[in-house]
Design a protein around this motif. Structure first.
Motif, PDB file in Angstrom:
ATOM      1  N   ILE A   1      -8.031  -2.189  -0.821  1.00  0.00           N
ATOM      2  CA  ILE A   1      -7.450  -2.156   0.522  1.00  0.00           C
ATOM      3  C   ILE A   1      -8.568  -2.034   1.547  1.00  0.00           C
ATOM      4  CG2 ILE A   1      -5.928  -0.883   2.099  1.00  0.00           C
ATOM      5  CD1 ILE A   1      -4.431   0.164  -0.359  1.00  0.00           C
ATOM      6  N   ASN A   2      -8.466  -2.814   2.618  1.00  0.00           N
ATOM      7  CA  ASN A   2      -9.362  -2.584   3.747  1.00  0.00           C
ATOM      8  C   ASN A   2      -8.508  -2.456   5.003  1.00  0.00           C
ATOM      9  OD1 ASN A   2      -9.456  -5.338   5.286  1.00  0.00           O
ATOM     10  ND2 ASN A   2      -9.786  -5.893   3.153  1.00  0.00           N
ATOM     11  N   PHE A   3      -8.871  -1.496   5.822  1.00  0.00           N
ATOM     12  CA  PHE A   3      -8.106  -1.224   7.044  1.00  0.00           C
ATOM     13  C   PHE A   3      -9.086  -1.220   8.213  1.00  0.00           C
ATOM     14  CE2 PHE A   3      -5.732   1.102  10.211  1.00  0.00           C
ATOM     15  CZ  PHE A   3      -4.436   0.627  10.027  1.00  0.00           C
TER      16      PHE A   3
ATOM     17  N   SER B   1       0.842  -1.192   0.000  1.00  0.00           N
ATOM     18  CA  SER B   1       0.000   0.000   0.000  1.00  0.00           C
ATOM     19  C   SER B   1       0.879   1.244   0.000  1.00  0.00           C
ATOM     20  CB  SER B   1      -0.902   0.018   1.237  1.00  0.00           C
ATOM     21  OG  SER B   1      -1.527   1.280   1.392  1.00  0.00           O
TER      22      SER B   1
ATOM     23  N   TYR C   1      -4.620   6.574   6.560  1.00  0.00           N
ATOM     24  CA  TYR C   1      -5.881   5.838   6.716  1.00  0.00           C
ATOM     25  C   TYR C   1      -6.798   6.576   7.702  1.00  0.00           C
ATOM     26  CZ  TYR C   1      -3.765   1.722   4.440  1.00  0.00           C
ATOM     27  OH  TYR C   1      -3.172   0.858   3.558  1.00  0.00           O
TER      28      TYR C   1
ATOM     29  N   TYR D   1      -4.391  -2.995  14.690  1.00  0.00           N
ATOM     30  CA  TYR D   1      -4.849  -2.523  13.387  1.00  0.00           C
ATOM     31  C   TYR D   1      -4.592  -3.640  12.376  1.00  0.00           C
ATOM     32  CZ  TYR D   1      -4.598   2.163  15.489  1.00  0.00           C
ATOM     33  OH  TYR D   1      -4.775   3.252  16.297  1.00  0.00           O
ATOM     34  N   THR D   2      -5.535  -3.836  11.451  1.00  0.00           N
ATOM     35  CA  THR D   2      -5.377  -4.864  10.425  1.00  0.00           C
ATOM     36  C   THR D   2      -5.496  -4.236   9.044  1.00  0.00           C
ATOM     37  OG1 THR D   2      -6.413  -6.484  11.913  1.00  0.00           O
ATOM     38  CG2 THR D   2      -6.183  -7.093   9.591  1.00  0.00           C
ATOM     39  N   GLU D   3      -4.509  -4.516   8.200  1.00  0.00           N
ATOM     40  CA  GLU D   3      -4.455  -3.961   6.849  1.00  0.00           C
ATOM     41  C   GLU D   3      -4.448  -5.098   5.833  1.00  0.00           C
ATOM     42  OE1 GLU D   3      -1.516  -0.773   4.635  1.00  0.00           O
ATOM     43  OE2 GLU D   3      -0.599  -2.451   5.733  1.00  0.00           O
TER      44      GLU D   3
ATOM     45  N   ILE E   1      -0.586   4.533   8.133  1.00  0.00           N
ATOM     46  CA  ILE E   1      -1.710   4.416   9.068  1.00  0.00           C
ATOM     47  C   ILE E   1      -2.312   5.793   9.331  1.00  0.00           C
ATOM     48  CG2 ILE E   1      -2.388   3.760  11.410  1.00  0.00           C
ATOM     49  CD1 ILE E   1      -0.367   1.516  11.294  1.00  0.00           C
TER      50      ILE E   1
ATOM     51  N   GLN F   1     -14.144   0.336   9.777  1.00  0.00           N
ATOM     52  CA  GLN F   1     -13.363  -0.264   8.700  1.00  0.00           C
ATOM     53  C   GLN F   1     -13.386   0.645   7.488  1.00  0.00           C
ATOM     54  OE1 GLN F   1     -14.449  -4.311   7.983  1.00  0.00           O
ATOM     55  NE2 GLN F   1     -12.552  -4.795   6.927  1.00  0.00           N
TER      56      GLN F   1
END
Length: 238
Positions: free
Chosen positions: A135-137, A23, A30, A144-146, A27, A124
């Motif tokens: 991309i989903n964050f 990506s 995001y 945190y999950t990417e 963060i 999300q």
């Protein structure tokens, strides 16, 4: 760690540097996108419908309702029905909720499109980038999950981060099933505590692994069902 049934080997056309989806956003970026989205939906609240933790554009929804029969007809075509086989009953059997995913309120910025949901639980962020990535964050209190899916390379990389943004673990899969690249896991201080190189540590090709598995299963069936040869015959056929 990713669970797997059969170790796989990916052709050397993938260099190590290429065996992950990357990506271009940090963060902090995001978080800025999330803030921008929430700020915009507050400004346009009278034009939006909030349903099941998601904002929808009422204008877009109204437009889609006008052509809802065409959309429902296309749904059946996409799911294998021939156009001439689709009946009025087929169309009426689909509820208008089928239009909702197409009417999600989204923001376009610098060629990228994004939106948020899950405000009451774990927010999300979803992004479609101009260079062909999804991309989903996921924003959580303890992690945190990417998730990064590159549609060109068919690689998907998932990164987990500690609350202070340090990388917790990372892994990559190819075509949604095959482990590739290098799996890494770190402790909260940033120290590497686990590493797996799927090519170096598991130098067995997928075809070899399948042949070994078939041989072992056939050996098991031959002993287990020696009085039922039809079981062995069916296994060989299938």
């Amino acid at each position: 760690m990713i669970k797997f049934l059969v170790p796989v080997f990916i052709s050397a056309v993938f260099a190590h540097a290429q065996q992950k989806a990357v990506s271009s956003f940090s963060i902090e970026e995001y978080k800025n996108m999330q803030d921008e989205y929430l700020r915009t939906v507050m400004e346009k609240k009278d034009q939006l419908l909030y349903l099941q933790n998601q904002y929808y554009s009422t204008q877009k929804l109204d437009s889609l309702l006008i052509i809802k029969d065409q959309i429902k007809r296309q749904y059946w075509i996409d799911n294998g029905k021939k156009a001439e086989e689709i009946t009025k009953k087929d169309i009426s059997s689909l509820k208008d909720e089928i239009l909702l995913p197409q009417s999600i309120f989204k923001i376009q910025n610098n060629g990228n499109t994004f939106y948020c949901n899950g405000y009451e639980y774990a927010p999300q962020l979803f992004i479609q980038t101009k260079d062909g990535k999804s991309i989903n964050f996921l924003f959580q209190n303890n992690e945190y999950t990417e998730g990064i899916q590159d549609h060109h390379t068919q690689l998907t990389t998932v990164n987990f981060y500690y609350p202070d943004y340090k990388l917790k673990r990372t892994h990559t899969i190819f075509k949604s099933s095959q482990n590739v690249g290098i799996f890494r896991q770190y402790d909260s201080s940033g120290k590497l505590i686990n590493e797996i190189d799927w090519v170096k540590d598991f130098p067995v090709s997928e075809k070899q692994a399948q042949q070994i598995a078939q041989k072992e299963i056939l050996s098991f069936l031959t002993h287990k069902y020696k009085d039922h040869p039809d079981v062995i015959t069916n296994f060989k056929k299938n």
